[in-house]
Design a protein around this motif. Structure first.
Motif, PDB file in Angstrom:
ATOM      1  N   LEU A  48      35.637  37.592 -50.742  1.00 28.75           N
ATOM      2  CA  LEU A  48      36.986  37.066 -50.898  1.00 28.75           C
ATOM      3  C   LEU A  48      37.738  37.220 -49.579  1.00 28.75           C
ATOM      4  CD1 LEU A  48      36.848  39.227 -53.868  1.00 28.75           C
ATOM      5  CD2 LEU A  48      37.861  37.007 -54.331  1.00 28.75           C
ATOM      6  N   GLU A  49      38.447  36.187 -49.170  1.00 33.61           N
ATOM      7  CA  GLU A  49      39.300  36.238 -47.978  1.00 33.61           C
ATOM      8  C   GLU A  49      40.744  36.289 -48.456  1.00 33.61           C
ATOM      9  OE1 GLU A  49      38.450  36.212 -44.684  1.00 33.61           O
ATOM     10  OE2 GLU A  49      36.289  35.984 -44.988  1.00 33.61           O
ATOM     11  N   LYS A  50      41.493  37.266 -47.963  1.00 27.95           N
ATOM     12  CA  LYS A  50      42.892  37.432 -48.360  1.00 27.95           C
ATOM     13  C   LYS A  50      43.749  36.440 -47.575  1.00 27.95           C
ATOM     14  CE  LYS A  50      42.167  42.180 -49.691  1.00 27.95           C
ATOM     15  NZ  LYS A  50      42.726  42.154 -51.027  1.00 27.95           N
ATOM     16  N   ARG A  51      44.574  35.675 -48.279  1.00 26.10           N
ATOM     17  CA  ARG A  51      45.334  34.576 -47.693  1.00 26.10           C
ATOM     18  C   ARG A  51      46.851  34.784 -47.737  1.00 26.10           C
ATOM     19  NH1 ARG A  51      41.249  32.495 -45.129  1.00 26.10           N
ATOM     20  NH2 ARG A  51      39.773  31.242 -46.341  1.00 26.10           N
ATOM     21  N   GLY A  52      47.315  35.982 -48.028  1.00 31.35           N
ATOM     22  CA  GLY A  52      48.747  36.214 -48.217  1.00 31.35           C
ATOM     23  C   GLY A  52      49.510  36.510 -46.944  1.00 31.35           C
ATOM     24  N   ARG A  53      50.838  36.544 -47.084  1.00 28.58           N
ATOM     25  CA  ARG A  53      51.709  36.895 -45.959  1.00 28.58           C
ATOM     26  C   ARG A  53      51.844  38.401 -45.813  1.00 28.58           C
ATOM     27  NH1 ARG A  53      56.254  33.382 -48.078  1.00 28.58           N
ATOM     28  NH2 ARG A  53      57.215  35.426 -48.095  1.00 28.58           N
ATOM     29  N   VAL A  54      51.691  39.127 -46.918  1.00 28.09           N
ATOM     30  CA  VAL A  54      51.863  40.583 -46.897  1.00 28.09           C
ATOM     31  C   VAL A  54      50.517  41.293 -46.736  1.00 28.09           C
ATOM     32  CG1 VAL A  54      52.671  42.578 -48.225  1.00 28.09           C
ATOM     33  CG2 VAL A  54      53.950  40.433 -48.302  1.00 28.09           C
ATOM     34  N   VAL A  55      49.498  40.820 -47.441  1.00 30.95           N
ATOM     35  CA  VAL A  55      48.184  41.468 -47.441  1.00 30.95           C
ATOM     36  C   VAL A  55      47.193  40.570 -46.711  1.00 30.95           C
ATOM     37  CG1 VAL A  55      46.361  42.452 -48.871  1.00 30.95           C
ATOM     38  CG2 VAL A  55      48.735  42.535 -49.664  1.00 30.95           C
ATOM     39  N   LYS A  56      46.468  41.139 -45.768  1.00 33.66           N
ATOM     40  CA  LYS A  56      45.452  40.416 -44.993  1.00 33.66           C
ATOM     41  C   LYS A  56      44.120  41.134 -45.120  1.00 33.66           C
ATOM     42  CE  LYS A  56      48.246  37.433 -43.041  1.00 33.66           C
ATOM     43  NZ  LYS A  56      48.200  36.045 -43.385  1.00 33.66           N
ATOM     44  N   GLY A  57      43.042  40.439 -44.764  1.00 38.41           N
ATOM     45  CA  GLY A  57      41.721  41.056 -44.737  1.00 38.41           C
ATOM     46  C   GLY A  57      40.725  40.309 -45.596  1.00 38.41           C
ATOM     47  N   TRP A  58      39.752  41.039 -46.103  1.00 39.14           N
ATOM     48  CA  TRP A  58      38.685  40.472 -46.920  1.00 39.14           C
ATOM     49  C   TRP A  58      38.098  41.575 -47.793  1.00 39.14           C
ATOM     50  CZ3 TRP A  58      34.406  43.283 -45.919  1.00 39.14           C
ATOM     51  CH2 TRP A  58      34.277  43.852 -44.647  1.00 39.14           C
ATOM     52  N   ALA A  59      37.353  41.157 -48.812  1.00 40.79           N
ATOM     53  CA  ALA A  59      36.647  42.104 -49.674  1.00 40.79           C
ATOM     54  C   ALA A  59      35.290  41.511 -50.008  1.00 40.79           C
ATOM     55  CB  ALA A  59      37.429  42.369 -50.949  1.00 40.79           C
ATOM     56  N   GLU A  60      34.289  42.365 -50.095  1.00 41.63           N
ATOM     57  CA  GLU A  60      32.955  41.962 -50.529  1.00 41.63           C
ATOM     58  C   GLU A  60      32.518  42.864 -51.673  1.00 41.63           C
ATOM     59  OE1 GLU A  60      31.022  40.144 -46.453  1.00 41.63           O
ATOM     60  OE2 GLU A  60      30.472  42.188 -47.033  1.00 41.63           O
ATOM     61  N   LEU A  61      32.039  42.240 -52.732  1.00 38.42           N
ATOM     62  CA  LEU A  61      31.480  42.959 -53.875  1.00 38.42           C
ATOM     63  C   LEU A  61      30.003  42.618 -53.939  1.00 38.42           C
ATOM     64  CD1 LEU A  61      34.256  42.017 -56.454  1.00 38.42           C
ATOM     65  CD2 LEU A  61      34.132  44.073 -55.042  1.00 38.42           C
ATOM     66  N   GLU A  62      29.165  43.637 -53.920  1.00 45.19           N
ATOM     67  CA  GLU A  62      27.718  43.436 -53.983  1.00 45.19           C
ATOM     68  C   GLU A  62      27.165  44.195 -55.177  1.00 45.19           C
ATOM     69  OE1 GLU A  62      25.687  44.437 -50.322  1.00 45.19           O
ATOM     70  OE2 GLU A  62      27.524  44.083 -49.187  1.00 45.19           O
ATOM     71  N   VAL A  63      26.186  43.591 -55.826  1.00 48.15           N
ATOM     72  CA  VAL A  63      25.470  44.262 -56.911  1.00 48.15           C
ATOM     73  C   VAL A  63      23.983  44.152 -56.599  1.00 48.15           C
ATOM     74  CG1 VAL A  63      24.996  44.328 -59.371  1.00 48.15           C
ATOM     75  CG2 VAL A  63      27.289  43.715 -58.578  1.00 48.15           C
ATOM     76  N   HIS A  64      23.336  45.310 -56.469  1.00 47.90           N
ATOM     77  CA  HIS A  64      21.918  45.386 -56.099  1.00 47.90           C
ATOM     78  C   HIS A  64      21.106  46.014 -57.231  1.00 47.90           C
ATOM     79  CE1 HIS A  64      22.878  44.576 -51.864  1.00 47.90           C
ATOM     80  NE2 HIS A  64      23.917  45.369 -52.044  1.00 47.90           N
ATOM     81  N   PRO A  65      19.808  45.722 -57.266  1.00 46.08           N
ATOM     82  CA  PRO A  65      18.956  46.466 -58.198  1.00 46.08           C
ATOM     83  C   PRO A  65      18.953  47.933 -57.786  1.00 46.08           C
ATOM     84  CG  PRO A  65      17.730  44.642 -57.152  1.00 46.08           C
ATOM     85  CD  PRO A  65      19.052  44.758 -56.465  1.00 46.08           C
ATOM     86  N   GLY A  66      19.114  48.806 -58.752  1.00 46.70           N
ATOM     87  CA  GLY A  66      19.116  50.232 -58.452  1.00 46.70           C
ATOM     88  C   GLY A  66      17.943  50.925 -59.113  1.00 46.70           C
ATOM     89  N   PRO A  67      17.874  52.233 -58.960  1.00 43.86           N
ATOM     90  CA  PRO A  67      16.763  52.995 -59.546  1.00 43.86           C
ATOM     91  C   PRO A  67      16.813  52.969 -61.070  1.00 43.86           C
ATOM     92  CG  PRO A  67      18.444  54.475 -58.655  1.00 43.86           C
ATOM     93  CD  PRO A  67      18.839  53.078 -58.263  1.00 43.86           C
ATOM     94  N   GLY A  68      15.669  52.867 -61.680  1.00 42.53           N
ATOM     95  CA  GLY A  68      15.564  52.937 -63.134  1.00 42.53           C
ATOM     96  C   GLY A  68      16.284  51.820 -63.871  1.00 42.53           C
ATOM     97  N   GLY A  69      16.371  50.650 -63.262  1.00 40.00           N
ATOM     98  CA  GLY A  69      17.021  49.527 -63.924  1.00 40.00           C
ATOM     99  C   GLY A  69      18.537  49.573 -63.889  1.00 40.00           C
ATOM    100  N   ARG A  70      19.075  50.532 -63.174  1.00 41.22           N
ATOM    101  CA  ARG A  70      20.529  50.645 -63.042  1.00 41.22           C
ATOM    102  C   ARG A  70      21.015  49.684 -61.960  1.00 41.22           C
ATOM    103  NH1 ARG A  70      22.156  56.003 -64.911  1.00 41.22           N
ATOM    104  NH2 ARG A  70      23.613  56.272 -63.184  1.00 41.22           N
ATOM    105  N   ALA A  71      22.314  49.460 -61.909  1.00 41.85           N
ATOM    106  CA  ALA A  71      22.906  48.594 -60.888  1.00 41.85           C
ATOM    107  C   ALA A  71      23.530  49.459 -59.795  1.00 41.85           C
ATOM    108  CB  ALA A  71      23.971  47.701 -61.509  1.00 41.85           C
ATOM    109  N   ARG A  72      23.291  49.085 -58.569  1.00 37.71           N
ATOM    110  CA  ARG A  72      23.927  49.739 -57.417  1.00 37.71           C
ATOM    111  C   ARG A  72      25.017  48.793 -56.927  1.00 37.71           C
ATOM    112  NH1 ARG A  72      21.980  49.324 -52.284  1.00 37.71           N
ATOM    113  NH2 ARG A  72      23.285  50.438 -50.825  1.00 37.71           N
ATOM    114  N   VAL A  73      26.269  49.278 -56.907  1.00 35.07           N
ATOM    115  CA  VAL A  73      27.425  48.457 -56.579  1.00 35.07           C
ATOM    116  C   VAL A  73      28.026  48.928 -55.263  1.00 35.07           C
ATOM    117  CG1 VAL A  73      29.755  47.820 -57.323  1.00 35.07           C
ATOM    118  CG2 VAL A  73      27.911  48.027 -59.015  1.00 35.07           C
TER     119      VAL A  73
END
Length: 143
Positions: A83-108
């Protein structure tokens, strides 16, 4: 601007962790004084606008974020949302990743570069890690 990284391993499938992380209105339920809307409503895709409105009355501001990358996880393949932040007050970006984790769990992984007008970096970094860390925990717990 501050950059922070949050990592969690959750007892969820990748698909369920992704669903919980990208159910955008839920972010408003777990971040204090925030309401989230999605334009257009419906399934998220590249170009979707996620708008977080934070604050009270005249002290509220919008944090519009455009989905630039939308790649949900598939069996054994990691998912990524940028996500790219497009506001006048808040700037920047965020990335959310979900990976296969140990034992069928999710690594975020939640990675973010954040700048808020008139807030010093040290204060912003400390607050962001606390607020977003708590939000991430609640999103993954489903509460």
């Amino acid at each position: 601007m501050v950059t922070f990284l949050l990592e969690r391993t959750a007892p969820l499938s990748q698909e369920e962790a992704w669903r919980r992380l990208t159910e955008w209105p839920r972010h408003g339920e777990v971040v204090p004084l925030t309401r989230v809307t999605v334009v257009p409503p419906g399934p998220t895709a590249e170009g979707t606008l996620v708008v977080a409105r934070s604050g009270i009355g005249p002290l509220a501001f919008d944090d519009p974020m455009e989905v630039m990358v939308w790649r949900p996880p598939t069996e054994g393949v990691s998912g990524l949302c940028r996500l790219e932040k497009r506001g006048r007050v808040v700037k920047g970006w965020a990335e959310l990743e979900v990976h296969p984790g140990p034992g069928g769990r999710a690594r975020v992984i939640w990675r973010e570069e954040l700048g808020v007008r008139l807030l010093p970096g040290l204060l912003l970094g400390t607050a962001a890690r606390s607020v977003f860390g708590s939000a991430l925990n609640r999103l993954l717990r489903g509460t």
